[in-house]
Design a protein around this motif. Structure first.
Motif, mmCIF file in Angstrom:
data_model
loop_
_atom_site.group_PDB
_atom_site.id
_atom_site.type_symbol
_atom_site.label_atom_id
_atom_site.label_comp_id
_atom_site.label_asym_id
_atom_site.label_seq_id
_atom_site.Cartn_x
_atom_site.Cartn_y
_atom_site.Cartn_z
ATOM 1 N N ILE A 71 0.871 -1.184 0.000
ATOM 2 C CA ILE A 71 0.000 0.000 0.000
ATOM 3 C C ILE A 71 0.899 1.222 0.000
ATOM 4 N N LEU A 72 0.751 2.060 -1.018
ATOM 5 C CA LEU A 72 1.615 3.219 -1.188
ATOM 6 C C LEU A 72 1.008 4.444 -0.537
ATOM 7 N N GLU A 73 1.858 5.434 -0.261
ATOM 8 C CA GLU A 73 1.378 6.699 0.297
ATOM 9 C C GLU A 73 0.628 7.512 -0.752
ATOM 10 N N SER A 74 0.929 7.236 -2.055
ATOM 11 C CA SER A 74 0.302 8.025 -3.111
ATOM 12 C C SER A 74 -0.983 7.392 -3.603
ATOM 13 N N GLY A 75 -1.495 6.359 -2.920
ATOM 14 C CA GLY A 75 -2.726 5.730 -3.350
ATOM 15 C C GLY A 75 -3.893 6.688 -3.309
ATOM 16 N N HIS A 76 -4.871 6.449 -4.206
ATOM 17 C CA HIS A 76 -6.007 7.357 -4.277
ATOM 18 C C HIS A 76 -7.070 7.007 -3.235
ATOM 19 N N ARG A 77 -7.546 5.760 -3.251
ATOM 20 C CA ARG A 77 -8.609 5.362 -2.319
ATOM 21 C C ARG A 77 -8.019 4.764 -1.053
ATOM 22 N N VAL A 78 -6.999 3.927 -1.179
ATOM 23 C CA VAL A 78 -6.347 3.301 -0.027
ATOM 24 C C VAL A 78 -4.914 3.798 0.011
ATOM 25 N N HIS A 79 -4.504 4.393 1.090
ATOM 26 C CA HIS A 79 -3.147 4.909 1.187
ATOM 27 C C HIS A 79 -2.696 4.850 2.640
ATOM 28 N N ALA A 80 -1.373 4.779 2.791
ATOM 29 C CA ALA A 80 -0.752 4.735 4.124
ATOM 30 C C ALA A 80 0.084 5.989 4.328
ATOM 31 N N GLU A 81 0.153 6.423 5.573
ATOM 32 C CA GLU A 81 0.919 7.630 5.920
ATOM 33 C C GLU A 81 1.758 7.337 7.165
ATOM 34 N N THR A 82 2.969 7.904 7.192
ATOM 35 C CA THR A 82 3.862 7.769 8.354
ATOM 36 C C THR A 82 4.427 9.137 8.679
ATOM 37 N N TYR A 83 4.282 9.543 9.919
ATOM 38 C CA TYR A 83 4.802 10.845 10.344
ATOM 39 C C TYR A 83 5.085 10.771 11.837
ATOM 40 N N GLY A 84 6.257 11.283 12.189
ATOM 41 C CA GLY A 84 6.611 11.298 13.613
ATOM 42 C C GLY A 84 6.735 9.897 14.173
ATOM 43 N N ASP A 85 5.966 9.647 15.231
ATOM 44 C CA ASP A 85 6.054 8.372 15.941
ATOM 45 C C ASP A 85 4.821 7.508 15.715
ATOM 46 N N GLN A 86 4.116 7.680 14.625
ATOM 47 C CA GLN A 86 2.969 6.834 14.356
ATOM 48 C C GLN A 86 2.772 6.684 12.847
ATOM 49 N N THR A 87 2.018 5.598 12.480
ATOM 50 C CA THR A 87 1.659 5.338 11.086
ATOM 51 C C THR A 87 0.167 5.082 11.020
ATOM 52 N N SER A 88 -0.417 5.371 9.839
ATOM 53 C CA SER A 88 -1.872 5.237 9.709
ATOM 54 C C SER A 88 -2.223 4.619 8.360
ATOM 55 N N LEU A 89 -3.370 3.917 8.341
ATOM 56 C CA LEU A 89 -3.950 3.337 7.126
ATOM 57 C C LEU A 89 -5.310 3.967 6.926
#
Length: 1307
Positions: free
Chosen positions: A696-714
């Motif tokens: 799952i890429l960060e650049s996904g349109h409908r489904v994307h993942a993000e990582t910043y600081g001390d946490q990650t999100s889906l």
């Protein structure tokens, strides 16, 4: 006569190598190399130049040349106070220096100024050569600096100016101004008319990898590179010590129109600089100008004052008004008188003595001048003034003697040429009054003056032998090596013993005793050897011959650095030691260590070790500061060794903050989901979300993942059922890896079922089945909805309003013959699924009625043939075919006779037992199935019925069948009869031998075949067909024909006047065919060449007329039939002599007939014959139309034709016109003319094709024409006319006329 050519001049004017003699032994100067390329237009113009060493040029396309000019090393060593420089171009050198010039390509010779006579090319006589003359060279500037308009000028001269004075090389470099490239700019100046002036620009080359490009302009657009010549010279030099390029522009003998604004532009890659300066011309008085032969015969590029003009408009103005060069110091000498009184071999010497360079034009002018020649008593035609031949060729010297008895002697340079028996060098031939001397295998030694003496008279000529230039057959190849290695450059030339020159970077390679370079040659191969190569040997080496040049690049590098062990990347846990290690060769090479580009110095924590080949870097305890790129650089090498050191800490995933049981998240499809998970790690870990194998890429349109600081999100913007599954979180950094899993469950509607199947179809119903959907959406299936529609319709109709629990259904009340489709919906607690794919189209159908009129058609011993008619009612399903069945009488076992359906209404049942009885029935088959059977009412007895034989002779065989000998005979004669008849053949009552004639019989025909017919095959052939006691016969008459034999006897019946009467008898052998005619030929007794008098003559007697009086003739006759002429002819044994009128000899010679006159008139001199006169009928006739053109109506879009007929002799030329305009090459019209019938076809006419059409016939006696009117009915729309390619103005005219006609009809 071959035009004389100077020995040192070639047809295309390309000079070869020119070497100036060393006059004072001065030491060599620094060498300056300039590579220039000639413009292609200069070669195409065919400019003639004067060579300086007498060698012939290379006739191939010129390559870029190199001109090398040697200058003095120090001005102090010169005897003169003025700086001495090598001259390249038109300026005279003040003192002779040692210089060598090599060139290729077309170059312009120096102008023959009175003060510089020594610079001209030497005459053919060696004693006239000036040993101290200075050779000059005109070279072409690079093509990229020549604009297209300038390159096409015929009077442009390409030259290079003077070399740079030595003191300029030692000038200090001024502080560069605020400019991009120029450090010294050209300054404005003034000069009187006729004076010289120079402009200098300098560019510093310390930061430049190659030479910059400079262009000189006058005004805004005139590129001065195309104007170089005797008035303008461009020069460029380079000082290797100061790294400065010097560019100079010299204007020589300035004119008034040279004044104006000039510009200098310098470019190097993306850098650019320019400078403008002005030139002022001060006027002075000029003397009068005279024109003489010396200025008239100077070439346009050297003898005219406008060569190298700077003002292009001035050239256009004076293009046809050339100013002759002013001869100030030349004495008043009548050169024409000197040339008239001189021998041809002295022309060249006189021309160069008085500065005439265009010797070819001078000789052409001399040839056109009227000559007062004294008539020679010994020679009817003398030798030409000069001859020219290529080296190795052959030349013929021809004289024509007035008195062939005079003794002739040949001389070469005054020495008599005597023939020798064993030598084929000189060959002497006599042809009537011509005396020819042939010189074979001409060489340079044959280039001499030749003369021939006849008694006291002598005529002379001169032979010029052209020597071909030495070409480089195989060029040198690039070399790449290391120091201390041996280098050998090899080239191959076209001739052995040729001289070549080796150059390095444009400078001649020294080959002395102490030189590092050695030169050797073996036959046509030349070598340059460097035994111990060094890095200074890197450069461009070239070899130059008189007919070409070749160059290659030599690269000498240091010995390669060998790395036995490279630095290795390492990942170090925080606090652990760091150790870097490498091994290189050579081992005595020191080096330096760098971290992130910064030099590393040893200290208490860092230790640097070097032992032989091993280099080490050790750090006791690592810290975050120690991470980075480490590089080891050996001294003297550009190569380096590098490695990366990473300081790492393992990552971790914290799932404790999630409040979902078993880490499972449930969500309804269509809602948004955002899941946040805390993480940790040093350095910051790389986070990857995965579902199965998909990342799952960060650049996904409908489904994307993000990582910043001390946490990650889906994040899932709109959840779908495909999003259900286990999601894996992977954390990675240099210290390690951590993983965790989260399960997501998405509830949705079920998938649509598969397309339903329709296994059974009735007249108005069907049965359908289907399978449950593969995915139920996470909820049980509650039931199904069914829909139906016609195939051609798009409207679906629901068949049930209550859910159906089963997976089968039976729709009813459908229309027979109409295709239908059905589909299914699945339903669960979430909702209704999407519809399934429609079923395959099915059509409710019914079977046909039974076949009709089943009857027996034929019966044999083993077969029964029945036929029937189609069913009365077929229905919507149509009819696919029929199925035939039979059973033995007394049984009920029906046997299918045809395994595959038959579409015909007739069928033969085979394989039956003779004498048995069978019952037969037929069924009609369609898509709905088989119909009710139609059965014969009575059984059939299997027994064949006898049919009498009957021969059906083809129409073309009812008459005599004729073929030529050697042709193939293949005859097919059909017959009838049952059972199979017996066929026999007889020829003239005898049995036919199969070796001569091949016969093949079948059930229904008989074939007689003769591969190669002979005359013996002719005759009557009798064919007999028999069935038991029944017989039928037929007779075929075959005639094989061949060429006839010759007539039996041909005799001369009578001879009178110019006529002969012949009689013959038919041939014995007519070739088995009637004689159709005879061919009569005659032959004169002197030549015995046969000529045909008449062909296809039917009678056996003929009178041959219009024979030539005084000739004696033989005659022969060929016979002819349908195969052609006989192979031989019968000739008259006696001949017929045609005598002159009134002259009848009384000889009694045997085998001769003498002509007799028709009528005689008695005169005092004897008898005279009276010949009647006949006038030929004149069949010539002017054109006349026998059938005129008729007014015609045509339908638009359908071809129309116009026809007429004309009579004329000779055949007229037919022209068709429309509205008095000739029709030429129009694809819409086709014109035919056959036997006087003229036709014009108009292909798919449109209304605008209507009009008045004219047919005109023209021949030499007159002309005639007929007219008709064509009207095209039916119209076209504007779009149709546009598609047909009709012009717009005709469309407008047609549309307006149509509107007017419609308005008139309405009124």
């Amino acid at each position: 006569m071959p035009e004389p050519t100077k020995k040192d001049e070639t047809p295309n004017g390309q000079p070869e190598e020119s070497v100036a003699p060393d006059s004072n032994g001065a030491p060599s100067l620094p060498e300056i190399s300039l590579e220039v390329s000639p413009p292609p237009e200069a070669v195409a113009e065919g400019k003639e130049t004067v060579e300086t060493d007498g060698k012939k040029p290379d006739l191939t396309e010129p390559e870029p040349l190199e001109a090398v000019v040697a200058q003095e090393t120090s001005p102090a060593k010169s005897n003169s106070n003025e700086p001495q420089a090598g001259v390249v171009g038109v300026k005279k050198q003040a003192e002779s220096t040692s210089s060598t010039v090599k060139e290729e390509g077309p170059c312009s010779p120096p102008p023959p100024d009175d003060g510089n006579a020594a610079a001209t090319s030497p005459s053919p006589t060696p004693q006239a050569e000036d040993a101290n003359s200075i050779k000059k060279l005109s070279v072409d500037l690079p093509n990229d600096s020549v604009p297209v308009p300038a390159m096409g000028r015929k009077d442009s001269v390409w030259s290079l100016g003077e070399g740079q004075p030595p003191e300029d090389l030692e000038k200090p470099i001024d502080t560069p101004p605020l400019s991009t490239l120029l450090i010294e700019r050209p300054q404005s100046g003034s000069v009187p008319v006729g004076g010289d002036i120079s402009f200098v620009a300098k560019v510093e080359a310390k930061d430049l990898l190659r030479k910059p490009t400079i262009k000189w302009f006058k005004g805004k657009w005139m590129d001065l590179a195309s104007k170089t010549g005797k008035h303008l010279q461009l020069k460029e030099t380079f000082d290797r010590f100061t790294k400065i390029h010097t560019f100079e522009m010299h204007i020589i003998k300035a004119k008034d129109n040279y004044a104006g604004n000039y510009r200098c532009e310098v470019t190097y890659k993306d850098k650019f600089d320019s400078c403008s300066f002005d030139l002022e011309i001060k006027e002075v008085e000029t003397g009068s100008q005279n024109i003489d032969i010396r200025s008239a015969f100077k070439r346009s590029s050297e003898g005219q004052e406008d060569a190298g003009e700077l003002d292009f408009s001035g050239l256009l103005k004076h293009r046809n008004q050339r100013e002759p060069k002013q001869q100030d110091d030349a004495p008043e000498v009548d050169v024409w008188e000197i040339l008239k009184n001189a021998r041809p071999d002295q022309y060249e010497k006189i021309a160069f003595m008085y500065g005439i360079t265009d010797l070819r034009g001078l000789l052409k002018r001399m040839k056109k001048m009227p000559k007062e020649e004294k008539k020679s008593e010994a020679f009817a035609k003398k030798l030409e003034p000069a001859y020219q031949v290529d080296k190795g060729g052959k030349i013929r010297l021809v004289v024509d003697l007035a008195d062939p008895t005079v003794e002739l002697k040949w001389y070469k340079n005054g020495q008599e040429i005597r023939p020798t028996p064993n030598q084929r060098k000189y060959i002497f031939e006599h042809k009537g009054t011509q005396r020819i001397m042939v010189i074979n295998n001409c060489s340079i030694n044959d280039d001499a003056a030749y003369s021939v003496a006849a008694g006291d008279e002598k005529c002379t000529t001169e032979l010029f032998v052209k020597e071909l230039p030495v070409k480089i057959v195989k060029g040198i190849e690039p070399v790449k090596t290391t120091v201390n290695e041996r280098i050998e450059l090899e080239c191959e030339v076209s001739e052995e013993g040729a001289q070549v020159k080796w150059m390095k970077n444009g400078v001649e390679v020294p080959t002395g005793v102490r030189s590092r370079y050695r030169v050797k040659s073996e036959g046509t191969k030349h070598y340059l050897v460097i035994d111990d190569a060094s890095r200074e040997d890197t450069g461009t080496f070239s070899v130059m011959a008189s007919g070409g040049t070749s160059e290659a690049h030599v690269q000498v590098d240091l010995k390669p650095l060998k790395v036995y062990q490279d630095l290795q990347d390492a990942t170090i846990m925080l606090g652990q030691p760091i150790k870097l290690h490498c091994e290189i060769y050579p081992g005595n090479v020191p080096g330096r260590w760098y971290r992130n580009g910064q030099l590393i110095q040893p200290n208490d924590r860092i230790n640097i070790i070097h032992r032989n080949k091993v280099h080490r870097l050790e750090i006791e305890t690592s810290s975050l500061h120690d991470a980075g790129d480490y590089t080891f650089v050996p001294e003297g090498y550009s190569q380096s060794l590098s490695a990366k050191i990473h300081i790492i800490d393992p990552p971790r995933v914290h799932l404790d903050s999630l409040n979902f049981p078993d880490n499972t998240v449930t969500i309804v499809a269509g809602n948004k989901l955002r899941l946040e998970i805390p993480i940790s790690g040093e350095p910051a870990p790389r986070v990857v979300w995965m579902k199965g194998e998909r990342v799952i890429l960060e650049s996904g349109h409908r489904v994307h993942a993000e990582t910043y600081g001390d946490q990650t999100s889906l994040t899932i913007e709109v959840t779908e059922r495909e999003d259900s599954g286990n999601y894996k979180i992977v954390l990675q950094n240099e210290a390690g890896e951590a993983t965790a899993s989260v399960k997501i469950k998405v509830v949705d509607i079920p998938d649509p079922p598969e397309a339903p199947l329709v296994p059974v179809v009735g007249g108005d119903w069907c049965t359908m089945t289907w399978d449950p959907p593969k995915y139920d959406g996470g909820s049980p299936i509650l039931g199904y909805f069914i829909e139906r529609k016609k195939k051609q319709s798009s409207r679906w109709m629901r068949l049930n309003f209550d859910l159906i629990k089963e997976t089968a259904f039976e729709p009813k009340k459908m229309i027979e013959g109409v295709p239908y489709e059905v589909r299914i919906f699945a339903v669960n607690a979430i909702g209704v699924s999407k519809p399934s794919e429609p079923s395959k189209a099915f059509t409710p159908l019914a079977v046909t009625s039974e076949p009709t009129m089943l009857v027996v058609d034929d019966v044999t011993d083993t077969t029964v043939t029945v036929k029937w008619r189609p069913p009365e009612t077929i229905g919507a399903a149509g009819l696919d075919g029929y199925l035939v069945e039979y059973c033995i009488e007394g049984t009920n076992d029906w046997i299918i006779s045809n395994k595959e359906m038959t579409e015909k209404t007739k069928y033969t049942i085979t394989g039956l037992s003779p004498g048995c009885k069978i019952l037969v029935r037929v069924k009609a088959i369609n898509a709905a199935g088989a119909s009710a059977p139609r059965t014969l009412q009575h059984s059939i007895l299997v027994k064949e019925v006898i049919e009498p034989p009957k021969i059906r002779v083809p129409r073309h065989l009812k008459q005599t069948y004729t073929r030529k000998v050697g042709e193939t005979v293949n005859l097919v004669v059909p017959f009838l009869g049952k059972p199979r008849p017996k066929v026999t053949w007889l020829k003239e009552g005898q049995v036919i031998e199969p070796t001569h004639v091949s016969i093949r019989n079948t059930d229904c025909d008989s074939i007689i075949f003769i591969r190669k017919a002979e005359r013996s095959h002719s005759g009557k052939y009798e064919m007999t067909v028999q069935v038991e006691n029944h017989v039928d016969t037929a007779i075929l008459d075959i005639q094989i024909v061949d060429l006839p034999g010759p007539p039996q006897c041909v005799t001369i019946e009578d001879v009178w006047g110019a006529n002969v009467a012949l009689v013959w008898t038919p041939p014995k052998d007519n070739g088995n065919a009637p004689i159709t005619g005879y061919t009569i030929q005659k032959a004169d007794k002197k030549t015995m060449e046969w000529f045909t008098c008449i062909e296809h003559y039917h009678r056996t007697c003929i009178t041959i007329t219009e024979l030539v009086v005084g000739n004696e003739y033989f005659f022969r006759v060929f016979s002819e039939n349908m195969c052609g002429l006989s192979e031989n002819a019968t000739q008259t044994k006696k001949s017929a002599l045609i005598v002159k009128e009134g002259n009848f000899p009384h000889d009694t010679a045997q085998h001769q007939y003498h002509a007799k006159p028709h009528s005689f008139t008695l005169t005092p001199t004897g008898l005279q014959v009276k010949i009647p006169e006949y006038n030929d009928h004149d069949f010539k006739e002017a054109p006349k139309f026998t059938q005129p053109l008729i007014n015609t109506f045509a339908i638009a879009g359908y071809n129309a034709t116009l026809n007429c007929s004309v009579r004329a002799n000779p055949r007229p030329k037919v022209i068709w016109m429309k509205n008095k305009i000739t029709i030429i090459d129009d694809p819409r019209y086709r014109m035919f003319s056959n036997q006087g019938v003229c036709t014009l076809e108009i292909r798919k006419p449109s209304p605008y094709d209507g009009g008045m059409y004219t047919c005109k016939a023209i021949n030499d006696l007159g002309e005639a024409q007929v007219d008709c009117k064509l009207e095209v009915k039916g119209g076209f729309t504007f779009y149709e006319l546009m598609q047909r390619g009709v012009p717009l103005h005709l469309i407008d005219k047609y549309m307006n006329e149509t509107k007017i006609v419609e308005q008139e009809k309405q009124n």
